[in-house]
Motif scaffolding. Sequence first.
Motif, short mmCIF file in Angstrom:
data_model
loop_
_atom_site.label_atom_id
_atom_site.label_comp_id
_atom_site.label_asym_id
_atom_site.label_seq_id
_atom_site.Cartn_x
_atom_site.Cartn_y
_atom_site.Cartn_z
N TRP A 1 28.21 26.35 5.73
CA TRP A 1 28.02 27.79 5.59
C TRP A 1 29.30 28.54 5.23
CZ3 TRP A 1 23.01 28.15 5.45
CH2 TRP A 1 22.25 27.23 6.18
N ARG B 1 22.21 29.94 0.60
CA ARG B 1 22.59 29.88 2.02
C ARG B 1 22.18 31.11 2.82
NH1 ARG B 1 28.84 28.20 1.75
NH2 ARG B 1 28.75 29.83 0.18
N ASN B 2 22.55 32.30 2.35
CA ASN B 2 22.31 33.52 3.13
C ASN B 2 20.83 33.80 3.32
OD1 ASN B 2 25.05 34.01 3.37
ND2 ASN B 2 25.14 35.25 1.53
N ARG C 1 19.69 31.06 6.09
CA ARG C 1 20.49 30.90 7.30
C ARG C 1 19.78 31.36 8.57
NH1 ARG C 1 26.67 32.17 8.06
NH2 ARG C 1 26.59 31.93 5.82
#
Length: 285
Positions: free
Chosen positions: A171, A190-191, A194
């Motif tokens: 991350w 990723r965001n 997450r």
Amino acid sequence: MKLKHLSFADDLLVLCHGDVNSISVIKEALLEFSNSSGLKPNMEKSVVFFGSVNEVIKQRILQILPFKVGKLPVKYLGIPLAKKIGINDCKQLVEKVKSRIHDWKNRFLSYARKLQLVVCCPKKEGGLGLKQLGDWNEVLLSKQIWKIIAKKEGLWVKWVNLVKLKGKSFWEIKEEGGDSGTLKALLKLRNKIRPHIVHVIGNGKNVSMWNDNWSDIGYLKQFMTSKDVHDARINEDCSVADILEDSELTWPDQWVKKFTLLRHLKVPLFNNDQEDAIKWRKRNG
């Protein structure tokens, strides 16, 4: 693993000295790759080109790797490989590509691919009920992210953890120009995913205090600098269990004064009978 090259292509060009020892090394490498991946070179399509190699050595080499013998100069995709490539040399390839994409919607799409061009609406809204390919792509990419952070078995996953991450959290690494298209797509996703991934802690010994997948403690890295960590004499590899004493979080005094949010963090509960693991977080939490 000490990998120097990874090749994901239909064709592979290998250059070596024209001697028996070099060919033996290449054969061993091909056998090791075949045993690991289950893929084998196609002897019918493989070609070897010799340059300034006497006939005796040629025959010994062909006994080791029984490839077809080609003649130089040679072209690949219409482009000569034996000299410096110029604009004129590439014209043939460019024309082939142009002819392939000319009127591609009508000439080269199968029925299934033509369907992909239709707007993906539910049937009740006048569409054909096709699934959004973008959504499915994100699902498949998310699965690859899961394999990376869970360190699943697989050559590509091992390569990413060893060469790209180098012990860092997935991350926190940054995108680089030399990254592959797949890896760039994973980093951009990723965001979005997450919040749906969470660590389930067993004994806590192997979970970094800075791992923001697990709890609020991991988000401290967004507020603290490396200097804050160094001044407090806390190891950057410190685990969550290392800051616990008698079921209480023990923070350096200067941190408590500077970062008031530390007073509101919940004390994690460890299950010593459970190993550390990573789980998907459900929609209901």
